[in-house]
Design a protein around this motif. Sequence first.
Motif, PDB file in Angstrom:
ATOM      1  N   TYR A  34      39.497  39.240  39.965  1.00  0.00           N
ATOM      2  CA  TYR A  34      39.181  38.277  38.913  1.00  0.00           C
ATOM      3  C   TYR A  34      40.494  37.642  38.456  1.00  0.00           C
ATOM      4  O   TYR A  34      41.229  38.220  37.665  1.00  0.00           O
ATOM      5  N   PRO A  35      40.842  36.464  38.996  1.00  0.00           N
ATOM      6  CA  PRO A  35      42.042  35.768  38.539  1.00  0.00           C
ATOM      7  C   PRO A  35      41.710  34.882  37.328  1.00  0.00           C
ATOM      8  O   PRO A  35      40.668  34.221  37.300  1.00  0.00           O
ATOM      9  N   ARG A  36      42.621  34.858  36.370  1.00  0.00           N
ATOM     10  CA  ARG A  36      42.395  34.043  35.172  1.00  0.00           C
ATOM     11  C   ARG A  36      43.664  33.268  34.847  1.00  0.00           C
ATOM     12  O   ARG A  36      44.706  33.863  34.554  1.00  0.00           O
ATOM     13  N   THR A  37      43.592  31.955  34.931  1.00  0.00           N
ATOM     14  CA  THR A  37      44.741  31.107  34.628  1.00  0.00           C
ATOM     15  C   THR A  37      44.660  30.503  33.235  1.00  0.00           C
ATOM     16  O   THR A  37      45.685  30.148  32.655  1.00  0.00           O
ATOM     17  N   GLY A  38      43.458  30.361  32.687  1.00  0.00           N
ATOM     18  CA  GLY A  38      43.281  29.749  31.381  1.00  0.00           C
ATOM     19  C   GLY A  38      43.567  30.722  30.247  1.00  0.00           C
ATOM     20  O   GLY A  38      43.745  31.918  30.465  1.00  0.00           O
ATOM     21  N   PRO A  39      43.599  30.220  29.011  1.00  0.00           N
ATOM     22  CA  PRO A  39      43.954  31.064  27.864  1.00  0.00           C
ATOM     23  C   PRO A  39      42.883  32.102  27.532  1.00  0.00           C
ATOM     24  O   PRO A  39      41.688  31.834  27.624  1.00  0.00           O
ATOM     25  N   THR A  40      43.340  33.294  27.194  1.00  0.00           N
ATOM     26  CA  THR A  40      42.478  34.349  26.666  1.00  0.00           C
ATOM     27  C   THR A  40      43.245  35.073  25.573  1.00  0.00           C
ATOM     28  O   THR A  40      44.465  34.936  25.446  1.00  0.00           O
ATOM     29  N   CYS A  41      42.519  35.886  24.799  1.00  0.00           N
ATOM     30  CA  CYS A  41      43.134  36.725  23.776  1.00  0.00           C
ATOM     31  C   CYS A  41      42.929  38.196  24.122  1.00  0.00           C
ATOM     32  O   CYS A  41      42.101  38.535  24.972  1.00  0.00           O
TER      33      CYS A  41
END
Length: 267
Positions: free
Chosen positions: A216-223
């Motif tokens: 699960y790649p995540r490039t966008g903003p998360t908290c």
Amino acid sequence: MSALPESLSRDLESGRLTEQLAEIAEEASALILPYWRAGAAVTTKADDSPVTEADQKAEALILERLTALYPGVQTVAEEACAADGTPDAENAFFLIDPLDGTKAFVGEREAFTVNIALAHGERVLAGVISAPAMAQTWRTGGSGDKAGAFSRRFGETAWRQVRVRQKPDRGFALISHSLGEDEAERIASRFGCAEWQALDSSVKFCLIAEGRYDVYPRTGPTCEWDTGAGQAILEAAGGRVITLEQGQPLSYAKPNYLNPGFVALGG
């Protein structure tokens, strides 16, 4: 960094902590479900993300239960932070996302979750995720022979252990709905996955922990409240969550609890 409070440390080691957190998350799930597919009113927060009455009521319930169980342990909850600003992280703190995947919830999709995690300094130690519409909960265990990651269906008392799989030659990635098809395909290929599927919320961590998917790649903003419980569960199942830039474990107690890009990996 000071030690965890004695009662919290004892419950963490025995696994009782996440057994109790699972009960809370499932109680919050039962509160949320009547709002799903019932035309819940949606308000837009300052960051343009949606919030509903279900988010707010679930968070109030979780905070009440945590305060009763572990008085004095800091809580960092998404809706409270949106309303009042983010507090400085204390030595140990609970991270709470009462309804992760609100866009899925509003869009009447099934992949929305309740997330509760315990962090200590820069590390996340324990986590629970419940998926109300899927009627399933995942949690970390304790120490020693109680270690690992576990899952159960709503209404069950027994937990079954889950474990990541070795990535096959044609790995399968889970991708955020926020990405377009071309970008999703490019990112999946970057991490050695020939196939991909778009999915909402922290349930992506859990499905990798179960050995059903690989990356699960995540490039966008998360908290941090988006990732804490999922990271704890995935790591307990034998996986990893690392930053895209430096390849280091995703850390906690960062300024404003904001995450950099990361990738969650199975075996």
